[in-house]
Enzyme design. Structure first.
Site, mmCIF file in Angstrom:
data_model
loop_
_atom_site.group_PDB
_atom_site.id
_atom_site.type_symbol
_atom_site.label_atom_id
_atom_site.label_comp_id
_atom_site.label_asym_id
_atom_site.label_seq_id
_atom_site.Cartn_x
_atom_site.Cartn_y
_atom_site.Cartn_z
ATOM 1 N N GLU A 1 -5.162 1.310 2.881
ATOM 2 C CA GLU A 1 -5.070 0.261 3.442
ATOM 3 C C GLU A 1 -5.069 0.717 5.252
ATOM 4 O O GLU A 1 -5.784 -0.083 5.903
ATOM 5 C CB GLU A 1 -3.682 -0.410 3.523
ATOM 6 C CG GLU A 1 -3.532 -1.925 4.011
ATOM 7 C CD GLU A 1 -3.034 -1.937 5.355
ATOM 8 O OE1 GLU A 1 -3.183 -2.777 6.016
ATOM 9 O OE2 GLU A 1 -2.653 -0.707 5.742
ATOM 10 N N GLU A 2 -4.510 1.599 5.478
ATOM 11 C CA GLU A 2 -4.474 1.687 6.890
ATOM 12 C C GLU A 2 -5.886 2.197 7.625
ATOM 13 O O GLU A 2 -5.981 2.473 8.823
ATOM 14 C CB GLU A 2 -3.326 2.915 7.423
ATOM 15 C CG GLU A 2 -2.172 2.530 6.974
ATOM 16 C CD GLU A 2 -1.460 1.697 7.739
ATOM 17 O OE1 GLU A 2 -2.035 1.193 8.810
ATOM 18 O OE2 GLU A 2 -0.285 1.261 7.523
ATOM 19 N N HIS B 1 4.635 1.734 12.889
ATOM 20 C CA HIS B 1 3.456 2.716 13.324
ATOM 21 C C HIS B 1 3.825 3.656 14.400
ATOM 22 O O HIS B 1 3.018 4.348 14.788
ATOM 23 C CB HIS B 1 2.361 1.975 13.665
ATOM 24 C CG HIS B 1 1.518 1.452 12.355
ATOM 25 N ND1 HIS B 1 0.252 1.042 12.465
ATOM 26 C CD2 HIS B 1 1.935 0.966 11.132
ATOM 27 C CE1 HIS B 1 -0.349 0.709 11.262
ATOM 28 N NE2 HIS B 1 0.622 0.683 10.520
ATOM 29 N N ASP C 1 -0.367 4.383 1.318
ATOM 30 C CA ASP C 1 -0.786 5.417 2.439
ATOM 31 C C ASP C 1 -0.121 4.916 3.530
ATOM 32 O O ASP C 1 0.599 3.925 3.772
ATOM 33 C CB ASP C 1 -2.152 5.068 2.605
ATOM 34 C CG ASP C 1 -2.821 3.749 3.099
ATOM 35 O OD1 ASP C 1 -2.310 3.014 2.578
ATOM 36 O OD2 ASP C 1 -3.680 3.741 4.023
ATOM 37 N N HIS D 1 0.885 -1.236 0.111
ATOM 38 C CA HIS D 1 -0.145 -0.036 -0.157
ATOM 39 C C HIS D 1 0.929 1.320 0.080
ATOM 40 O O HIS D 1 2.198 1.271 0.400
ATOM 41 C CB HIS D 1 -1.008 -0.132 0.993
ATOM 42 C CG HIS D 1 -0.474 -0.277 2.336
ATOM 43 N ND1 HIS D 1 -0.051 1.018 3.182
ATOM 44 C CD2 HIS D 1 -0.027 -1.152 3.362
ATOM 45 C CE1 HIS D 1 0.528 0.638 4.523
ATOM 46 N NE2 HIS D 1 0.379 -0.801 4.553
ATOM 47 N N ASP E 1 1.076 -10.388 0.152
ATOM 48 C CA ASP E 1 0.801 -8.815 0.482
ATOM 49 C C ASP E 1 1.766 -8.702 1.663
ATOM 50 O O ASP E 1 2.621 -9.795 2.294
ATOM 51 C CB ASP E 1 -0.425 -8.841 0.905
ATOM 52 C CG ASP E 1 -0.894 -6.919 1.360
ATOM 53 O OD1 ASP E 1 -0.102 -6.418 1.033
ATOM 54 O OD2 ASP E 1 -2.093 -6.968 1.891
HETATM 55 ZN ZN LIG Z 1 1.019 -1.850 6.128
#
Ligand SMILES: [Zn+2]
Length: 494
Positions: free
Chosen positions: A191-192, A462, A124, A122, A218
């Protein structure tokens, strides 16, 4: 006396037999690792690829659940950047924009009969938690190259995957490689925040076109180092499935009143009891399922008592399970977890609140379901006054992808070739990824990132000071290149 002596002898004999059985089972359980011939890893210009990744990190592609156009300009600038940095890829693959900002690339295969495959990553990123900016040693969106790392939000999750996949394809195109089977490159922009605008419509589009993917890879589990007791080698964990997500809101309405004359049972008291029951009556744990396959695969690679215990679950199963349940990171692999996350009631110190609500978040093991969890909630709470409602974003656990078949084989072989000191094992992904939207398009969905991680790296995910080492980033590019080559070989053998 003679009888006692006989009993003692018999007991000793039984003990010896047991020890022998344990020993035999331990030493005769063969390694499940595939052996591969050493490969010549693809040459990679480390400085150039690091700079391209750093450049991509500088676009603030933070996504928003509510606003599909949030940071739209940043996403569009990233798209233009990718076109500029990967000209061969963009000249060879067909690019489609889906759902506003998500990307679907198609690399047409030479054999129309070969079942297509897909790589996902992804675009984002998650925002910088407010108040943590100053804890960063580099500018969070600066894309700084320092001390052998590319630093910044997205360097690991997930621009590292996206850019390394593109580097791999760019190099393969340059070398004249053409895949046998069609390869899709799928990059969601949300995605997030759920994947509902990106991965989901892309999966629907492929389905509508009659595409059935042989396998999908993925982001997901990592190459862990020093995280599994008894295992000295790095372990590449391939997520075969991901847990479901079930948030339930519990509400209780009672008559509000003055606190000078409280009822015997208050709303807060009733709700507290219900929540305490849910926390102390956890759903059952088990060493079966995907976690069981993981331990079975890793046991022969371990040393010491861990090897003995995991090779002899028939005897040590209860002990091992108890040990794993103690740590939240392993407990979550064995059961549907129960987390009390929100509690709201009352706003004045002398008023009995008339409305109490709480949220409980469950992460659901494959094999269980939203319905079975809801039943557990009703049965455990056992209070008709407490109403239970679903959150709209809930999702069922994914099906379990096979450990046989071309996808797992290709990933496993590629890990062993590019990371020869590592071992490969199946695993369970406990967080959600975009790949969950692809269960209708493929029966073999895998979640794995060729990213090396030690326990102290995990808070960067994150979190603050996110980074990826350039050395590892080069390996990621080599991994995806080799994987796409191996994907073709697997098809040819079939
Ligand atoms: Zn991720």
């Amino acid at each position: 006396m003679a009888v006692v002596k006989r009993i003692v002898l018999l007991l000793l004999l039984a003990l010896v037999v047991l020890a022998a059985a344990v020993g035999i089972k331990t030493w005769r359980t063969p390694s499940r690792q595939v052996s591969v011939a050493p490969i010549q890893k693809a040459p990679v210009d480390a400085q150039a690829v690091a700079e391209r990744l750093a450049g991509a990190v500088r676009f603030k592609t933070v996504s928003s659940q509510e606003d599909p156009d949030y940071n739209r300009e940043e996403f569009l600038r990233l798209h233009a950047y990718l076109e500029q940095k990967f000209p061969r890829l963009h000249a060879t693959l067909k690019k489609e924009v889906v759902g506003g900002l998500s990307l679907l690339y198609t690399w047409q295969g030479s054999d129309p009969k070969a079942p297509p495959v897909a790589l996902m990553a992804h675009q984002d990123v998650v925002p910088i938690a407010s108040g943590t900016e100053s804890a960063w040693t580099t500018e969070p969106f600066g894309g700084t190259i320092k001390d052998g790392y590319v630093w910044g939000r997205g360097a690991w999750d997930n621009k590292g995957n996206l850019l390394s996949q593109m580097e791999a394809i760019e190099a393969l195109v340059a070398s004249g490689f053409q895949p046998k089977q069609t390869i899709y490159l799928i990059s969601g922009a949300d995605e997030e925040v759920s994947g509902l605008r990106g991965a989901k419509p892309i999966a629907a589009l492929l389905k509508e076109r009659g595409v059935k993917l042989a396998w999908v890879l993925d982001e997901g589990m990592l190459i862990t180092e020093g995280m599994l007791p008894g295992l000295s080698q790095p372990a590449a964990l391939i997520g075969l499935a991901e847990k479901g997500f079930g948030s339930f809101k519990l509400t209780l309405d009672t008559a509000p009143g003055h606190s000078s004359m409280p009822p015997a049972q208050s709303g807060i008291g009733s709700m507290s009891r219900a929540l305490a029951k849910l926390e102390s009556n956890q759903l059952p744990a088990s060493l079966g399922g995907v976690a069981g396959s993981m331990f079975e695969t890793l046991a022969p690679e371990m040393t010491g008592f861990n090897q003995v215990a995991l090779s002899n679950l028939w005897l040590f199963g209860p002990l091992v399970q108890k040990q794993l349940e103690k740590s939240p990171s392993t407990n979550t692999m064995l059961r549907t977890t129960t987390a009390l996350t929100i509690f709201q009631a009352g706003n004045k110190d002398n008023v009995m609140p008339g409305h109490v609500e709480a949220t409980v978040n469950f992460r659901i093991l494959p094999g269980e379901s939203l319905a079975s969890v809801e039943e557990h909630v009703h049965k455990t709470v056992a209070d008709d006054a407490i109403k239970v409602a679903h959150y709209p974003g809930n999702s069922e656990p994914s099906p379990v992808s096979p450990m046989q078949g071309p996808g797992y084989m290709a990933i496993q072989r590629t890990v062993r070739e590019v990371f020869p000191e590592g071992v490969v094992a199946p695993s369970l992904m406990v967080a959600a990824t975009d790949s969950r939207h692809f269960n209708g398009v493929s029966d073999a969905v895998y979640r794995f990132s060729p990213v090396r991680a030690k326990p102290q790296d995990l808070p960067r995910f994150h979190g603050t000071n996110e980074r990826i080492s350039i050395e590892n980033y080069v390996e990621m590019i080599q991994f995806y290149q080799q994987l796409l080559r191996n994907a073709g070989t697997a098809v040819a053998q079939d």
